[in-house]
Scaffold this active site. Structure first.
Site, PDB file in Angstrom:
ATOM      1  N   SER A 197       0.801  -1.236   0.000  1.00 19.59           N
ATOM      2  CA  SER A 197       0.000   0.000   0.000  1.00 19.59           C
ATOM      3  C   SER A 197       0.829   1.279   0.000  1.00 19.59           C
ATOM      4  CB  SER A 197      -0.891   0.042   1.245  1.00 19.59           C
ATOM      5  OG  SER A 197      -1.923  -0.883   1.113  1.00 19.59           O
ATOM      6  N   ALA A 233       6.838  -0.705   3.403  1.00 21.33           N
ATOM      7  CA  ALA A 233       5.803  -0.955   4.414  1.00 21.33           C
ATOM      8  C   ALA A 233       6.410  -1.422   5.729  1.00 21.33           C
ATOM      9  CB  ALA A 233       4.835  -2.020   3.910  1.00 21.33           C
ATOM     10  N   GLY A 252       5.024   0.419   8.846  1.00 24.97           N
ATOM     11  CA  GLY A 252       4.793  -0.301  10.098  1.00 24.97           C
ATOM     12  C   GLY A 252       6.135  -0.637  10.732  1.00 24.97           C
ATOM     13  N   ASN A 283       8.861  -7.144  11.082  1.00 23.39           N
ATOM     14  CA  ASN A 283       7.890  -6.069  10.863  1.00 23.39           C
ATOM     15  C   ASN A 283       6.556  -6.456  11.529  1.00 23.39           C
ATOM     16  OD1 ASN A 283       7.238  -8.152   9.061  1.00 23.39           O
ATOM     17  ND2 ASN A 283       6.167  -6.716   7.739  1.00 23.39           N
ATOM     18  N   CYS A 313       3.539  -7.610  10.813  1.00 21.71           N
ATOM     19  CA  CYS A 313       2.781  -8.869  10.595  1.00 21.71           C
ATOM     20  C   CYS A 313       3.676 -10.090  10.513  1.00 21.71           C
ATOM     21  CB  CYS A 313       1.918  -8.727   9.355  1.00 21.71           C
ATOM     22  SG  CYS A 313       0.837  -7.297   9.480  1.00 21.71           S
ATOM     23  N   GLY A 314       4.979  -9.915  10.670  1.00 22.34           N
ATOM     24  CA  GLY A 314       5.889 -11.050  10.833  1.00 22.34           C
ATOM     25  C   GLY A 314       6.538 -11.576   9.578  1.00 22.34           C
ATOM     26  N   GLU A 315       6.165 -11.037   8.406  1.00 25.22           N
ATOM     27  CA  GLU A 315       6.683 -11.652   7.176  1.00 25.22           C
ATOM     28  C   GLU A 315       8.084 -11.192   6.791  1.00 25.22           C
ATOM     29  OE1 GLU A 315       4.260  -9.576   7.356  1.00 25.22           O
ATOM     30  OE2 GLU A 315       4.233  -8.102   5.747  1.00 25.22           O
ATOM     31  N   GLY A 320      -3.569  -7.469   3.219  1.00 25.52           N
ATOM     32  CA  GLY A 320      -4.866  -7.090   3.776  1.00 25.52           C
ATOM     33  C   GLY A 320      -5.639  -6.117   2.898  1.00 25.52           C
ATOM     34  N   ILE A 371      -4.294  -4.701  -0.308  1.00 23.92           N
ATOM     35  CA  ILE A 371      -4.109  -4.824  -1.762  1.00 23.92           C
ATOM     36  C   ILE A 371      -4.943  -5.974  -2.336  1.00 23.92           C
ATOM     37  CG2 ILE A 371      -1.891  -3.616  -1.948  1.00 23.92           C
ATOM     38  CD1 ILE A 371      -0.539  -6.370  -2.160  1.00 23.92           C
TER      39      ILE A 371
HETATM   40  O1  CDP Z   1      -2.167  -4.936   1.725  1.00 21.10           O
HETATM   41  P1  CDP Z   1      -1.165  -3.947   2.206  1.00 21.10           P
HETATM   42  O2  CDP Z   1      -0.077  -3.636   1.235  1.00 21.10           O
HETATM   43  O3  CDP Z   1      -1.818  -2.707   2.709  1.00 21.10           O
HETATM   44  O4  CDP Z   1      -0.424  -4.536   3.506  1.00 21.10           O
HETATM   45  P2  CDP Z   1      -0.331  -5.985   4.144  1.00 21.10           P
HETATM   46  O5  CDP Z   1       0.215  -6.959   3.151  1.00 21.10           O
HETATM   47  O6  CDP Z   1      -1.612  -6.342   4.828  1.00 21.10           O
HETATM   48  O7  CDP Z   1       0.771  -5.770   5.241  1.00 21.10           O
HETATM   49  C1  CDP Z   1       2.128  -5.683   4.880  1.00 21.10           C
HETATM   50  C2  CDP Z   1       2.873  -4.885   5.877  1.00 21.10           C
HETATM   51  O8  CDP Z   1       2.449  -3.528   5.801  1.00 21.10           O
HETATM   52  C3  CDP Z   1       2.643  -5.242   7.334  1.00 21.10           C
HETATM   53  O9  CDP Z   1       3.389  -6.338   7.787  1.00 21.10           O
HETATM   54  C4  CDP Z   1       3.103  -3.977   7.987  1.00 21.10           C
HETATM   55  O10 CDP Z   1       4.507  -3.916   8.005  1.00 21.10           O
HETATM   56  C5  CDP Z   1       2.552  -2.920   7.058  1.00 21.10           C
HETATM   57  N1  CDP Z   1       1.225  -2.450   7.494  1.00 21.10           N
HETATM   58  C6  CDP Z   1       1.145  -1.395   8.366  1.00 21.10           C
HETATM   59  O11 CDP Z   1       2.181  -0.881   8.746  1.00 21.10           O
HETATM   60  N2  CDP Z   1      -0.067  -0.930   8.811  1.00 21.10           N
HETATM   61  C7  CDP Z   1      -1.209  -1.506   8.443  1.00 21.10           C
HETATM   62  N3  CDP Z   1      -2.375  -1.029   8.904  1.00 21.10           N
HETATM   63  C8  CDP Z   1      -1.175  -2.600   7.550  1.00 21.10           C
HETATM   64  C9  CDP Z   1       0.075  -3.053   7.091  1.00 21.10           C
END
Ligand code: CDP
Length: 572
Positions: free
Chosen positions: A73, A88, A117, A270, A272-274, A421, A423
């Site tokens: 995102s 991210a 994050g 980070n 979510c742990g990935e 989440g 994308i």
């Molecule tokens: O789908 P999107 O690219 O929004 O993010 P995701 O794949 O759900 O999450 C990837 C990473 O984005 C997470 O592990 C966090 O590091 C960061 N993230 C965040 O900082 N804040 C959020 N509300 C969601 C994701």
């Protein structure tokens, strides 16, 4: 350009499309993809000519606007807007001094302000009650500082648009570990944090024989207390059972795969742990939408390996370019990130892909395909990064990395399975490698304000193609979010449409293990558990996960305390 779903347009309008000062959206989705493609392709000018940048701009635009691949995102929101923070994922160190703690707190606030994050390991902080100065002061302890970080995230909406996300880790030998493990409980929630206990192999060995476990003051390195490892374990699995927090990360597994061991140990991930990262490193992610890579052969749907193979090098190039045009919040983050150039290419739409192929998630066939797919993506990504290194050079720490001296490569890591989440909402597909949470769902947006309602499109297609889509069934699915007790469907069809909580937890874990085998970074996965699960069952899952080489794990038991983003059925 692919037709976007209604939900997708809503998400984009709320948070991604550029707005003017009055909050009016002044960009179309097509212009957004163009803005991102142009900015990311501009990196090409460093090695090539304008015509190269133009060529890649076209390629990048096409793969995003067709929804074949989307970056995380922050890249979509920020690229080409002047807020150029595109990663991210960040990890920041927490040093054992008041100024160190507040330096990190400030840095975290600035990272989150631009949409990133942050993950932290709090284990270097002296325990609660430990002396602070020669004059008799005592420390309030790492847990209180974690709460302070949480409080700060309450006030910094990420990129002004979504709530802050953090990972808070404490290692299993810290004297305050019990207090930390109780932090996630219902009454005492730190809502902006995922919590994880950093587990070592040594601890797991102590657990096997119940040999006393030492809790060590990180300031003095003295043993403060000896406790039964079983007591820690029971508290850990009770917390996970009660609230989904804490999860675990397996530090030795992570460090055994650290591509740059000479740069120090990895202590955190980070939110979510990935992505396990060294202090100050950041990482940018992107995901391939698997549902767009299916072809039909002899009347059967099969994976389109050729086209998957074609998009991987483009995605790797895109993500490497992102590092090039990225703006970093400060010089430390810039230096650490540019030294290893980590990226995380992954997938979304796995559950929908399986439905299209007619393979139940809970089956060995699905697990085997997951492993084959991720092996393919990882190998092709590495080849693409080696190819990039020919012209662009290897990452600066390469000489001291596991790749030297034989394999020049541009990026220290290539792959991650992110939760996707948001994308996946834009791409209108299932998230990451998770099974469908429900066949129909109501979704609150990330700010918890509005709701989006939908029956999963892949489910509709599946039933339609089989000629099974009666109005009655449609209504039933919308109400229940499942078709488990439908009389109209065969057992095989029901197995294909099983939802996350209906699938035996062992299959969740098997998918995570299969993908982790060929993922450089880590796999973000929630193991869904039925309400009747006992804490001991969670202990078994953690043990199995450790044995199978998983890097970290989160469970979510139906009806436990943690806030849910998804609600099965449209009526709830
Ligand atoms: O789908 P999107 O690219 O929004 O993010 P995701 O794949 O759900 O999450 C990837 C990473 O984005 C997470 O592990 C966090 O590091 C960061 N993230 C965040 O900082 N804040 C959020 N509300 C969601 C994701």
């Amino acid at each position: 350009m692919k037709q976007l779903s209604e939900n997708s347009i809503r998400v984009l309008e709320e948070r991604y499309l550029v707005q003017d000062h009055s909050g009016k959206v002044i960009e179309t989705p097509e212009e957004m993809f163009l803005r991102v493609a142009k900015k990311v392709a501009s990196a090409e000018l460093k090695w090539g000519k304008q015509k190269d940048a133009d060529y890649w701009e076209g390629q990048f635009f096409r793969m995003m606007s067709e929804l074949d691949f989307l970056p995380n995102s922050t890249t979509l929101m920020n690229a080409g807007t002047g807020y150029g923070q595109l990663s991210a994922c960040f990890v920041l160190p927490v040093r054992d001094s008041l100024s160190g703690i507040f330096d990190t707190l400030k840095m975290a606030a600035l990272v989150q302000q631009k949409g990133g994050g942050t993950g932290f390991n709090f284990s270097k902080l002296r325990p609660k009650g430990d002396r602070v100065s020669k004059h008799g002061g005592t420390s309030s302890g790492p847990v209180s500082f974690l709460e302070l970080f949480n409080f700060s995230s309450d006030h910094v909406k990420q990129g002004g648009k979504r709530l802050g996300a953090n990972m808070g880790i404490m290692n299993v030998d810290h004297p305050d570990i019990f207090e930390f493990m109780r932090l996630g409980s219902k009454e005492n929630r730190v809502r902006h944090f995922n919590l994880s206990v950093g587990i070592t192999d040594q601890f797991m060995k102590h657990l096997e024989t119940d040999k006393p476990w030492s809790l060590i003051n990180p300031r003095t390195q003295k043993v403060l207390n000896k406790v039964s490892p079983k007591a820690i374990w029971e508290e850990l699995i009770f917390g996970a059972w009660e609230s989904g927090n804490p999860g675990v990360i397996f530090l030795d597994t992570i460090n055994s795969k650290n591509p740059t061991p000479n740069q120090g140990e990895i202590q955190a991930t980070n939110p979510c742990g990935e992505v396990p990262l060294l202090p100050y490193e950041s990482c940018n992610l992107g995901s391939i939408n698997l549902t767009h890579f299916i072809k039909s052969a002899k009347g059967k749907s099969i994976p389109d390996w050729e086209r998957i193979g074609e998009i991987i090098p483009m995605a790797v190039r895109f993500l490497d370019n992102v590092i090039e045009v990225n703006h970093f919040p400060n010089s430390k983050i810039k230096k650490a990130t540019l030294s290893n150039r980590k990226i995380g290419l992954g997938v979304m739409g796995w559950a929908d892909f399986l439905i299209q192929l007619g393979i139940p998630y809970g089956s060995q066939e699905a697990v085997d395909l997951g492993e084959e797919l991720m092996r393919f993506i990882n190998e092709k990504s590495h080849l693409a990064s080696q190819e990039l290194a020919k012209k662009r050079g290897s990452f600066p720490n390469w000489e001291e990395s596991v790749f030297a001296p034989h394999t020049p490569i541009r990026n220290a890591t290539l792959t991650s399975i992110a939760p996707t989440g948001t994308i996946s909402l834009i791409a209108n597909t299932s998230s990451s490698i998770e099974p469908l949470f429900a066949l129909a769902f109501e979704r609150r947006n990330v700010l918890g304000e509005e709701t989006l309602q939908t029956i999963q499109p892949q489910v509709l297609n599946f039933l339609q193609e089989k000629g099974l889509l009666s109005e009655e069934l449609k209504q039933k699915i919308a109400e229940d979010g499942t078709c488990a007790d439908s009389h109209e469907l065969s057992e095989k069809d029901k197995a294909i449409l099983q939802t996350a909580t209906e699938i035996d937890p062992i299959w969740h874990l098997k998918h995570q293990v299969a993908f982790q085998k060929f993922t450089d970074n880590a796999v973000s996965k929630t193991i869904n558990l039925p309400a009747s699960t006992k804490p001991e069952d969670i202990g078994e899952i953690y043990l199995q996960a450790w044995k199978e080489g998983v890097k970290g794990l989160t469970v979510f038991r139906t009806d436990s305390g943690r806030e849910q983003m998804l609600y099965p059925g449209l009526k709830t």
